[in-house]
Design a protein around this motif. Structure first.
Motif, short mmCIF file in Angstrom:
data_model
loop_
_atom_site.label_atom_id
_atom_site.label_comp_id
_atom_site.label_asym_id
_atom_site.label_seq_id
_atom_site.Cartn_x
_atom_site.Cartn_y
_atom_site.Cartn_z
N UNK A 195 0.83 -1.21 0.00
CA UNK A 195 0.00 0.00 0.00
C UNK A 195 0.86 1.26 0.00
N UNK A 196 1.93 1.26 0.79
CA UNK A 196 2.83 2.42 0.82
C UNK A 196 3.53 2.60 -0.53
N UNK A 197 4.00 1.50 -1.09
CA UNK A 197 4.67 1.57 -2.39
C UNK A 197 3.72 2.07 -3.47
N UNK A 198 2.47 1.65 -3.41
CA UNK A 198 1.48 2.09 -4.39
C UNK A 198 1.23 3.59 -4.29
N UNK A 199 1.16 4.11 -3.07
CA UNK A 199 0.95 5.55 -2.89
C UNK A 199 2.15 6.33 -3.44
N UNK B 141 -1.52 15.03 -4.36
CA UNK B 141 -2.93 14.70 -4.20
C UNK B 141 -3.29 14.79 -2.73
N UNK B 142 -4.55 15.02 -2.45
CA UNK B 142 -5.00 15.01 -1.06
C UNK B 142 -5.09 13.56 -0.58
N UNK B 143 -5.06 13.38 0.72
CA UNK B 143 -5.18 12.03 1.27
C UNK B 143 -6.52 11.41 0.89
N UNK B 144 -7.57 12.23 0.85
CA UNK B 144 -8.88 11.67 0.48
C UNK B 144 -8.90 11.26 -0.99
N UNK B 145 -8.25 12.03 -1.85
CA UNK B 145 -8.16 11.63 -3.27
C UNK B 145 -7.34 10.35 -3.41
N UNK B 146 -6.28 10.23 -2.64
CA UNK B 146 -5.47 9.01 -2.66
C UNK B 146 -6.29 7.81 -2.18
N UNK B 147 -7.09 8.02 -1.16
CA UNK B 147 -7.92 6.92 -0.64
C UNK B 147 -8.89 6.43 -1.71
N UNK B 148 -9.50 7.36 -2.42
CA UNK B 148 -10.43 6.97 -3.49
C UNK B 148 -9.67 6.23 -4.59
N UNK C 218 -4.95 7.75 5.81
CA UNK C 218 -4.34 8.68 6.76
C UNK C 218 -3.16 8.02 7.47
N UNK C 219 -3.31 6.75 7.84
CA UNK C 219 -2.21 6.02 8.49
C UNK C 219 -1.04 5.82 7.53
N UNK C 220 -1.36 5.47 6.29
CA UNK C 220 -0.30 5.27 5.29
C UNK C 220 0.48 6.56 5.08
N UNK C 221 -0.25 7.66 4.89
CA UNK C 221 0.40 8.96 4.64
C UNK C 221 1.24 9.37 5.85
N UNK C 222 0.71 9.18 7.05
CA UNK C 222 1.46 9.54 8.26
C UNK C 222 2.76 8.74 8.36
#
Length: 144
Positions: free
Chosen positions: A37-41, A51-58, A68-72
């Motif tokens: 998941x981290x590598x994909x982001x 991108x915003x975290x919400x856009x990344x989540x979508x 949010x946990x991944x980004x943090x």
């Protein structure tokens, strides 16, 4: 074999092959590797930009809390930064740092080298073109 039987067989084959390949690539992991998941982001940010975290989540099809946990985690590792969105100061944009870009490329290198070498040793150029075409089709399915 009917169309639905053919699609079911293709789906089963894809599932089995991707599972085997994922395990094989995971076996090549080194300590401190990013999670998938981290590598994909990181890959998405590198390819598509901030991108915003919400856009990344979508885009990644995960819950906002998970993103949010991944980004943090990525931010604490110095791989991404957050900055105010110039279009909307209430939002934060996640951007890839130079360290994040280097890490993204470095973590993939051994796996990609193994996969490229193995493909080159086993298949003709025509077969490799077929693999590329199949991946294009499957990527389309992944975005459906």
């Amino acid at each position: 074999m009917g169309d639905s039987d053919l699609a079911a067989r293709a789906a089963g084959d894809v599932w089995v092959v991707f599972s085997r390949l994922r395990r094989r690539l995971k076996d090549l992991a080194v300590e401190g590797d990013l999670t998938p998941a981290q590598a994909s982001v990181l890959a998405r940010l590198d390819k598509e930009g901030p991108a915003s975290a919400s856009d990344l989540a979508v885009a990644e099809r995960v819950r906002p809390q998970s993103m949010a946990k991944i980004v943090t985690t990525l931010e604490l590792a110095g791989l991404v930064e957050r900055h105010p969105d110039p279009q909307d100061g209430r939002r934060q944009l996640v951007t890839l740092t130079e360290l994040g870009r280097e890490r993204r490329l470095g973590d993939r290198r051994a796996r990609e080298e193994w996969l490229a070498r193995t493909l080159r040793e086993r298949y003709t150029d025509e077969q490799l073109r077929t693999v590329i075409e199949a991946m294009t089709l499957l990527d389309d399915v992944a975005h459906a």
